[in-house]
Design a protein around this motif. Structure first.
Motif, PDB file in Angstrom:
ATOM      1  N   THR A  61      66.289  62.799  64.532  1.00 41.02           N
ATOM      2  CA  THR A  61      65.876  62.171  65.787  1.00 41.02           C
ATOM      3  C   THR A  61      64.899  63.086  66.526  1.00 41.02           C
ATOM      4  OG1 THR A  61      68.085  61.209  65.885  1.00 41.02           O
ATOM      5  CG2 THR A  61      66.751  61.052  67.876  1.00 41.02           C
ATOM      6  N   SER A  85      66.091  49.049  62.066  1.00 43.88           N
ATOM      7  CA  SER A  85      66.193  50.465  61.729  1.00 43.88           C
ATOM      8  C   SER A  85      67.381  51.037  62.479  1.00 43.88           C
ATOM      9  CB  SER A  85      64.912  51.211  62.129  1.00 43.88           C
ATOM     10  OG  SER A  85      64.968  52.575  61.730  1.00 43.88           O
ATOM     11  N   TRP A  86      67.607  52.320  62.260  1.00 46.61           N
ATOM     12  CA  TRP A  86      68.584  53.055  63.055  1.00 46.61           C
ATOM     13  C   TRP A  86      67.948  53.345  64.413  1.00 46.61           C
ATOM     14  CZ3 TRP A  86      73.275  54.191  64.036  1.00 46.61           C
ATOM     15  CH2 TRP A  86      73.651  55.392  64.671  1.00 46.61           C
ATOM     16  N   SER A  88      67.453  55.769  66.308  1.00 43.53           N
ATOM     17  CA  SER A  88      66.590  56.950  66.499  1.00 43.53           C
ATOM     18  C   SER A  88      65.116  56.592  66.509  1.00 43.53           C
ATOM     19  CB  SER A  88      66.795  57.952  65.360  1.00 43.53           C
ATOM     20  OG  SER A  88      68.117  58.367  65.305  1.00 43.53           O
ATOM     21  N   GLN A 160      65.196  58.018  55.474  1.00 41.26           N
ATOM     22  CA  GLN A 160      65.909  57.404  54.344  1.00 41.26           C
ATOM     23  C   GLN A 160      65.060  57.450  53.082  1.00 41.26           C
ATOM     24  OE1 GLN A 160      67.484  53.533  55.382  1.00 41.26           O
ATOM     25  NE2 GLN A 160      68.359  54.266  57.306  1.00 41.26           N
ATOM     26  N   HIS A 310      73.737  47.701  57.427  1.00 42.96           N
ATOM     27  CA  HIS A 310      72.614  48.454  58.023  1.00 42.96           C
ATOM     28  C   HIS A 310      71.449  47.525  58.314  1.00 42.96           C
ATOM     29  CE1 HIS A 310      74.905  51.427  55.681  1.00 42.96           C
ATOM     30  NE2 HIS A 310      74.606  52.227  56.682  1.00 42.96           N
ATOM     31  N   TYR A 311      71.386  46.922  59.491  1.00 44.68           N
ATOM     32  CA  TYR A 311      72.225  47.233  60.656  1.00 44.68           C
ATOM     33  C   TYR A 311      72.769  45.924  61.201  1.00 44.68           C
ATOM     34  CZ  TYR A 311      70.382  51.805  59.890  1.00 44.68           C
ATOM     35  OH  TYR A 311      70.069  52.995  59.296  1.00 44.68           O
TER      36      TYR A 311
END
Ligand SMILES: *Cc1c(COP(=O)(O)O)cnc(C)c1O
Length: 371
Positions: A61, A85-86, A88, A160, A310-311
């Motif tokens: 991050t 996405s995640w 971050s 990733q 995810h996610y």
């Protein structure tokens, strides 16, 4: 029977001696912060990835935040990124004071839909931040061309995608900077938090290094205020050991992905991930799209097969972005797939037999549905 989603222990036992020795060395030399083990890893990672510089930071991050800040992104700027996405990815944009502008995902490869980017470019747009999600390369050459056309910075989120390639080139080396996370569960994972930024730009590398270390050019010579985000010696030493195995591990993930695809090919209710031509998918995650996803997930859980999602929600739909007032229809593809995606067990040490078992159980589930 139990098949874990990720099993870090299995990997540790295969490299235990080397890892334990590496940690012991750092401790005995008390080389905890900066120093030779961090430098060694930075050099080795830069060389292997094909970039001039690598700067270690505290986590993935921070890598994003520091890279965005170092190219000058800040208040009033827009940064284009992807809806799935995640957090971050978008969080780091907001941390600089800029606004994340979300783009829907493509149907086939799950990355940013490049055809929808140009419509969102305004005079406020300063950068594009694509993610190579699940280890699949985004259409990075096309994104780079858009960045060149509109004079935008390109920062790649490679958290990733360690050594994912597109046309023979590593993710992270196409734009101004590539950012990596070495969170333990990532393809190249530390034994704690860690991250890095790679770049070919000497000035950017210098800015990144200063900003991540209190704005110091050298000790007590602060050119600006920065933050404290450093890769520590123990993590760097562990990562140096693991860097020697990453190709082998990624190859296994890629083979596992292809085996899953082959075995699931005749399961009507399941859509398997497609692989892009001229690229290497490192399968950080193996994500299917499945009918009755929640039912399948519960069934697999009961059978001892761990899975994940995810996610569960596209980023713009999170409470955190409620103020942006997006509607699900603004991101039709991400919104449609959020209820269908399921991540199956994936890590290098997974055996062929375990993969076959997972697939058998998936087939069993749909058989019971049909009865
Ligand atoms: C893991 C991850 C990050 C953040 O990494 P941390 O090291 O956990 O801070 C950023 N982006 C993506 C896509 C990730 O998967």
């Amino acid at each position: 029977m139990s098949i874990k989603f990720v099993d870090l222990q299995k990997q540790y036992v295969t490299i235990k001696e080397e890892i334990d020795e590496a940690i012991a060395k750092v401790v005995s030399e008390t080389a905890f912060i900066k120093g030779k083990y961090v430098e060694e890893f930075e050099e080795a990672f830069a060389e292997k990835i094909g970039a001039k510089h690598c700067i270690g930071v505290a986590n993935g991050t921070d890598a994003l935040f520091v890279a965005l800040d170092a190219v000058g992104i800040g208040r009033g700027d827009d940064v284009i990124t992807v809806a799935n996405s995640w957090i971050s990815t978008s969080e780091s944009i907001s941390l600089t004071g800029a606004n994340p502008v979300f783009i829907d995902i493509e149907e086939d490869f799950f990355n940013i839909d490049v055809s929808k980017i140009e419509d969102k470019i305004t005079k406020y747009t300063k950068a594009i931040l694509p993610v190579h999600l699940y280890g699949q390369p985004a259409k990075i050459e096309e994104i780079k061309a858009i960045c060149d056309k509109y004079d935008l910075f390109l920062i790649e989120d490679c958290a990733q995608a360690h050594f994912t390639t597109s046309n023979g080139r590593n993710a992270g080396t196409f734009g101004d900077a590539g950012t990596f996370s070495f969170y333990p569960g990532k393809n190249l994972g530390a034994y704690g938090d860690a991250g890095a930024i790679v770049t070919n730009d000497d000035r950017l590398a210098k800015n990144v290094r200063m900003f991540a270390n209190h704005g110091q050019l050298k000790k007590h010579d602060h050119w600006m205020e920065g933050i404290n985000s450093r890769l520590d010696g123990i993590q760097a030493a562990i990562l140096s050991v693991k860097l020697g195995y990453i190709d082998e591990w990624n190859k296994k993930r890629n083979e596992h992905g292809k085996l899953y695809n082959e075995l699931l090919a005749d399961v009507e209710e399941v859509q398997t991930p497609e692989l892009r031509d001229n690229s290497f998918h490192t399968f950080h995650l193996y994500v299917i799209r499945a009918d009755n996803r929640d039912g399948l997930k519960a069934f697999l859980d009961m059978k001892g097969v761990e899975t994940a999602i995810h996610y569960p929600n596209p980023l713009p739909m999170l409470q955190a972005y409620k103020h942006m007032r997006y509607k699900p229809n603004d991101f039709p593809v991400a919104n449609y797939y959020k209820d269908r995606i399921l991540s199956l067990p994936m890590y290098p040490e997974l055996t062929e037999e375990e993969i076959r078992t997972v697939v058998e159980e998936i087939k069993n589930y749909y058989l019971t549905l049909r009865l």
